[in-house]
Structures are given as structure tokens and as C-alpha cells.
Enzyme design. Structure first.
Site, short mmCIF file in Angstrom:
data_model
loop_
_atom_site.label_atom_id
_atom_site.label_comp_id
_atom_site.label_asym_id
_atom_site.label_seq_id
_atom_site.Cartn_x
_atom_site.Cartn_y
_atom_site.Cartn_z
N GLY A 184 60.05 -25.68 -50.98
CA GLY A 184 60.99 -25.89 -49.88
C GLY A 184 61.72 -27.50 -50.35
N TYR A 210 63.89 -34.17 -42.69
CA TYR A 210 63.06 -32.74 -42.74
C TYR A 210 62.27 -32.35 -43.80
CZ TYR A 210 67.57 -30.21 -43.72
OH TYR A 210 68.54 -29.68 -44.29
N GLU A 211 61.40 -31.40 -43.77
CA GLU A 211 60.67 -30.80 -44.77
C GLU A 211 59.89 -31.90 -45.44
OE1 GLU A 211 61.75 -27.30 -47.03
OE2 GLU A 211 62.94 -26.50 -45.41
N GLY A 212 59.54 -33.01 -44.91
CA GLY A 212 58.72 -33.97 -45.33
C GLY A 212 59.70 -35.21 -45.57
N GLN A 270 57.14 -37.91 -49.15
CA GLN A 270 57.39 -37.84 -50.16
C GLN A 270 56.78 -38.80 -51.25
OE1 GLN A 270 58.35 -34.85 -50.82
NE2 GLN A 270 59.00 -34.66 -48.66
#
Lengths: 379, 249
Positions: free
Chosen positions: A242, A362-364, A369
């Protein structure tokens, strides 16, 4: 090392560019202002096969590589990130997760209509108190013998309303902590599912974001993905891919702002010449170009690793963190180059700046990260 | 019904045109090549008809006269949905060579409708379609903005001064199309792109044909004169400038 794109990759890039310019750009400002989901545009995007790009053709997909997906995501995101995020969720999370870890029956029943674009999927991981800390799932999936009983609330769910198929992460055995988490395929039409109101967001306003409440939702046993307790690994593995999608989205937002800044700086005159001739502006353009090129290379490298079946979680974390951060920097500078015009909607760059912010979250988040990157380096 | 669509391999319409070798050669450095936009519209219309009447249209073939460098452009046409392609292996230097090479192939195969774009956006000759019909001794209808098949009958409309001419014709014939023939060129689908390589692309050797014209050199358009701004309140000055300088009134 070969940086050349294949004939097919170039064609996909051009098709995405043509689609974005022809179908997405007109009306984007109004859709953003009204927070209106691009329903018609999504239908056309799905018909062209952009929602199942990498899925095996035997399951209704395009059978393309991840590099093609990065190229398409960049082009779509230059104009409409709300569409791009639907693409990202469908391709990277839902379809990839089902194709990689689903049973043959699950693939035939759920993946085929998703990959062919007939239906849209959503990935339900975040909760009111479990964002970056995905181990703290409060949504429960109680094992009742031949079914699971799902209860709880998921937050910030992209495609929540337009999707027919949900992939839901929930806790089955709290005492086992993250090893007690499972992933389930849930149909949105099942009894006990309600949606919260459309979230009023700073950017990507026309993307379909809601909270989703589960109240005694019966999920058949055969809808669990993988073995009992596989859910957390499923979520993490899926999010690895993702990140490539969101990194490419951030890249597209940055390059969309960059291209508009170049065009404007060659047209707008100040002190008797085009502002591109002023070093202060020219150097901003140069800085943008270097950052975008770096971000693009990171995105393509992680896509290439994925296509080569090599570990790509580290590379995709770097791509996501860097591309998101530079998207924020580049869009901010694009607004600066446009001056007052950059602060109004007509020139698009203020919208791109608002959209860029979300890619850092979003998505981390960018911070998550960096945890992934540093832990990989220091382990 | 078998349809043939003639496609040209042309520089993208946003290309910055440059010449080299003392303005005798077009500089192809960095040029992105595309299907000629008018041919793309013709192909889109042919594909739309095939989709709507699959039993009526048996196949759509695309044909190009060019070297192997034109194959990505031909593949794009296949990705859009054409069933097969023919490339006549030649480097044409004038319209007559293109029309003759096309005619040589068409004589050997039977096509009911031969589509051509009204012009190509490189040399803008607007000649190939008419020449092709003449060489083949076929009827041709130019400037078509409407093409349909109703109960096996060809229905055509072409733009004329102040309106449209509604016509029909026998097949085979050459349909020379312009804007309006379809709404927008078709964007190839992901499956179309991935399937294009598997579709047949036949390469045929060129017939021996001599060009009728020779290009001597190219010239750039004259630079535009500086724009003069006139105050909207000052109509007298505007009229004076249009009369004395622009000499248009």
C-alpha cells in the site's frame, strides 16, 4: 541497470495521463468544493481496468507489473487524488491482499468483481484509538463456532460508502495480543453495519471517507483470510504494498504542482520579465525537480523489487516517507511561486498542497515510516 | 463487413518543431510519436460501430506505411481495440507513395470500408484518402462528421457551408473523416494494452514506387508581431490601427 520503460508501460502512462486530463481535471475544483465523490469518473476508471491493474487476468485483472501501477498512479494523482486513493486502496490493499492470501473460493467470489472494476473494496484497519499502533485493535471478532461475531468501530475508512466488499481487521483472542488478530472479508450489505457521516476533510474532500460501525455482524468462517491469528501479519504485509501506492500518489501530487509551477512561471511577468527568469523562482523549480526525481526513483525501485519478488518493505517505507514529505514541500513552493493566485482554487496548487498533507498521515505516518526504516537499518 | 483504418505515425501535437541539415530535415530528437489524431477518431468510430453491432462488423484492421519505428504507434491502435495490423515497410516521402502502398495491400485483400483521417497533423496534406480512392477506382466521401450502419446501409453526413449533407454510398468505399465523427478518441483499456502484443502485426514489403514531389526545405512561420493593447474606451484608436496598420478594414 535499465531505466527504459517498456512499450506497454509507456502506453499505460499515456492512457492514465489522457484519462486524467480528459475525465478528471474538468470539474475537479467543484467536486472538491462540494466534497462530491467522482462517481461517473470512477465508473469509467474501473471500466478501463485501473482498479485491478496488477491482479492476474484469470481473476479479472490486467496482469500488469507494479511499475505500470506507479506510472498510472502518478498521472492520475497530478489531477485528482480522490480518484487516485480509490485506485490505491483497490489495487494495493484489497485486491493484492485477496489475491496473495485468499482461498480460491474467496478469490472467485470476491476478487473477480473487484479486479474487473465491477465492485469497489475498502480496507478497514484504523480505529478511533488504533491508527499507527495497529496492534491495539478494539474491534472484536468473537468465534461463535461456524461464524464470527463482529463488533466495534473503524475510522477514516476510504471508500466506506462506495465499496461493496470490506477487508476488516479485528481482534479474536485479546490475550494473544497481535497474534490474536484476524482479517475478514465482509460484505457491506450485511445486517449490523452502519456508516458515520462523510468526514469533512482538509483535502481529498471528494474521497469517500466515513467511520464504519459493526454491531453483531455475523461473518461466515470461510470469510476469514488465512489461518487463525494471521490478521496482523496480513495487514502489515498488505500495507507494505500500500505504501507504494500512496508514495506514487504523493509523487503525482508533487509533479502536478511542479508542472503547474513551471507553466505559471513562464507566463507570469514581474519586473519586466517572466518570473522564471528570476533566480529565486528558477532555483525553486530546480529544487522541486531534484526532489521529484528522487521520489520517482524510490517509487520505481520499490515497485521493481516487488515485481522481482524481492523484499520491498524497507524500500516502500523510504518511498512513502520521502515522497509524502517532498509532496508537502513542493506543493508549498508551488503555491509560493503562484503568489496570490496560488492561494485561490482556480490554479489548483492550493488543493494539491492540502492533498499532500494527507499523504504524510495515512497508510502509516511519515514518523511510522521512519520507525520501519530505522529498525530495518539498526536491527 | 471488414473495415480498414489507415493510420499515420505523427509527432505529438505539442511537439516543438525543429529542423536540421540546413532546414531540410525534421529533427526527431526527443519527439514523442502518436497515432494521427484524425485517424484515431476514425478508428474510435469503427470500434464503436463494432461494439454496437458485433454481428455486422467482422474485423477491424489498421494499416500504416512506415519503418519499424512506427510499430509502437501501431500497437497503440491494437491496444485501442483493432483486431490486427499491417505495416508496409517503407519510408514514404510523399502522399502518392503512401496512397500507392496502401492501394497495393487493399487490392490483395477485400475491405468494405476504408477509413482515412482527413489530414495528418505532420504535413497536413489532406491528400492520401482522395488519392487512394482514385488509385483503387472506389467512391470516396470526404469531411465526414457522421458514419453509421443501419440495417446494412451506410449512413453518412458531411459538413457543408451552412449545414450538413446526408448521403449514402455503396461499399467498398473510402471514408475520409474529420472531427465530429466521434466524441473523443478511445483511451485503451489496461486489458487492451496488455493484449496488444499478442495481436497479429503483419509486415509486408513495399512496392517499388517513385515519389511525385520532392521536398526542398522547410521554413519556420514568421514570428508573430508584438501584441498592441488598446484601451476599451478608445474605439477610435482601434479602428485607426485596424485600418492603417493591420489593413483589415
Amino acid at each position: 541497470m535499465n531505466f527504459d520503460l517498456t512499450e506497454e508501460q509507456k502506453m499505460i502512462q499515456q492512457a492514465a495521463k489522457d484519462f486524467a486530463e480528459r475525465e478528471l481535471l474538468p470539474g475537479i475544483i467543484e467536486r472538491d468544493e462540494k466534497a462530491e465523490f467522482p462517481k461517473e469518473q470512477m465508473k469509467k476508471l474501473a471500466e478501463l481496468g485501473f482498479l485491478g491493474m496488477m491482479t492476474d487476468p484469470k481473476y479479472g485483472g490486467g496482469g500488469m507489473d507494479t511499475i505500470s501501477y506507479v506510472l498510472a498512479m502518478e498521472e492520475i494523482s497530478k489531477h485528482d487524488s480522490a480518484c487516485a486513493v480509490v485506485m490505491s486502496v483497490c489495487n494495493s490493499l484489497v485486491n493484492w491482499g485477496l489475491e496473495t492470501y485468499g482461498t480460491e473460493e474467496q478469490k472467485l467470489k470476491y476478487l473477480v468483481p473487484l479486479a474487473s472494476g465491477e465492485k469497489i473494496g475498502a480496507f478497514l484497519l484504523s480505529e478511533p484509538e488504533a491508527g499507527s499502533d495497529a496492534t491495539s485493535q478494539r474491534t472484536t471478532a468473537e468465534d461463535k463456532g461456524d461464524y464470527y461475531l463482529l463488533n466495534g468501530t473503524k475510522n477514516w475508512i476510504t471508500n466506506a460508502n462506495c465499496a461493496s466488499t470490506y477487508l476488516v481487521i479485528a481482534q479474536t483472542n485479546p490475550e494473544k495480543k497481535h497474534k490474536g488478530i484476524n482479517a475478514f472479508i465482509v460484505e457491506k450489505s450485511w445486517p449490523g453495519i452502519t456508516l458515520g457521516p462523510h468526514e469533512k476533510k482538509m483535502g481529498m474532500r471528494s474521497s469517500d471517507t466515513h467511520s464504519v460501525m459493526f454491531n453483531d455482524v455475523k461473518v461466515p468462517k470461510e470469510n476469514r483470510i488465512g489461518e487463525d491469528g494471521f490478521g496482523f501479519t496480513f495487514a502489515m504485509k498488505t500495507l507494505d504494498g500500500g505504501r507504494i501506492g500512496i508514495a506514487s500518489q504523493a509523487l503525482g501530487i508533487a509533479s502536478g504542482a511542479y508542472e503547474r509551477a513551471i507553466k505559471y512561471s513562464k507566463e507570469r511577468k514581474a519586473f519586466g520579465t517572466e518570473i522564471a527568469n528570476h533566480q529565486a523562482v528558477a532555483f525553486k523549480i530546480a529544487d522541486m525537480a531534484v526532489k521529484i526525481e528522487n521520489a520517482r526513483n524510490l517509487c520505481l525501485k520499490s515497485a521493481w523489487l516487488k515485481d522481482q519478488h524481492q523484499p520491498y518493505g524497507f524500500a516502500s517505507a523510504m518511498a512513502k516517507q520521502y515522497a509524502a514529505d517532498i509532496a508537502m514541500e513542493v506543493t508549498t513552493e508551488a503555491v509560493q511561486i503562484h503568489g496570490g493566485y496560488g492561494y485561490v482554487s482556480e490554479y489548483h496548487v492550493e488543493r494539491l498542497m492540502r492533498e499532500a498533507k494527507l499523504t504524510q498521515i495515512y497508510e502509516g505516518t511519515s514518523e511510522v515510516q521512519k520507525i520501519v526504516i530505522s529498525r530495518t537499518i539498526l536491527k | 463487413m471488414k473495415i480498414l483504418v489507415c493510420i499515420s505515425h505523427v509527432p505529438d501535437t505539442t511537439t516543438k518543431i525543429k529542423f536540421v541539415n540546413n532546414n531540410t530535415t525534421f529533427d526527431t530528437t526527443g519527439v514523442q510519436w502518436v497515432v494521427n489524431p484524425w485517424d484515431e477518431l476514425a478508428l474510435t468510430r469503427a470500434l464503436d460501430i463494432k461494439d454496437a453491432q458485433p454481428g455486422v462488423v467482422e474485423s477491424i484492421t489498421v494499416i500504416n506505411v512506415g519503418g519499424c519505428e512506427t510499430e509502437p504507434t501501431i500497437r497503440k491502435a491494437l491496444a485501442m481495440g483493432a483486431d490486427k495490423a499491417i505495416r508496409v515497410n517503407a519510408n514514404p516521402t510523399d502522399s502518392f507513395i503512401i496512397a500507392t502502398q496502401l492501394a497495393e495491400v487493399i487490392k490483395k485483400e477485400s475491405f468494405d470500408v476504408i477509413f482515412c483521417g482527413i489530414e495528418s497533423c505532420d504535413f497536413n496534406g489532406s491528400t492520401v484518402g482522395g488519392m487512394l480512392a482514385e488509385i483503387l477506382n472506389l467512391p470516396s466521401v470526404s469531411a465526414l462528421s457522421f458514419f453509421d450502419i443501419e440495417n446494412g446501409e451506410i449512413k453518412l453526413k458531411r459538413e457543408i457551408d451552412g449545414g450538413q449533407e446526408v448521403i449514402t454510398t455503396q461499399t467498398p468505399f473510402v471514408a475520409i473523416v474529420q472531427k465530429g465523427i466521434c466524441k473523443e478518441p478511445r483511451i485503451p483499456s489496461m486489458r487492451g494494452i496488455m493484449g496488444a502484443r499478442a495481436k497479429p502485426l503483419q509486415v509486408v514489403e513495399a512496392a517499388a514506387v517513385e515519389p511525385l514531389v520532392e521536398f526542398v526545405s522547410y521554413e519556420y512561420p514568421k514570428p508573430k508581431a508584438a501584441c498592441k493593447r488598446v484601451d476599451p474606451e478608445n474605439v477610435k484608436e482601434l479602428v485607426m490601427l485596424l485600418h492603417n496598420e493591420a489593413k483589415v478594414i
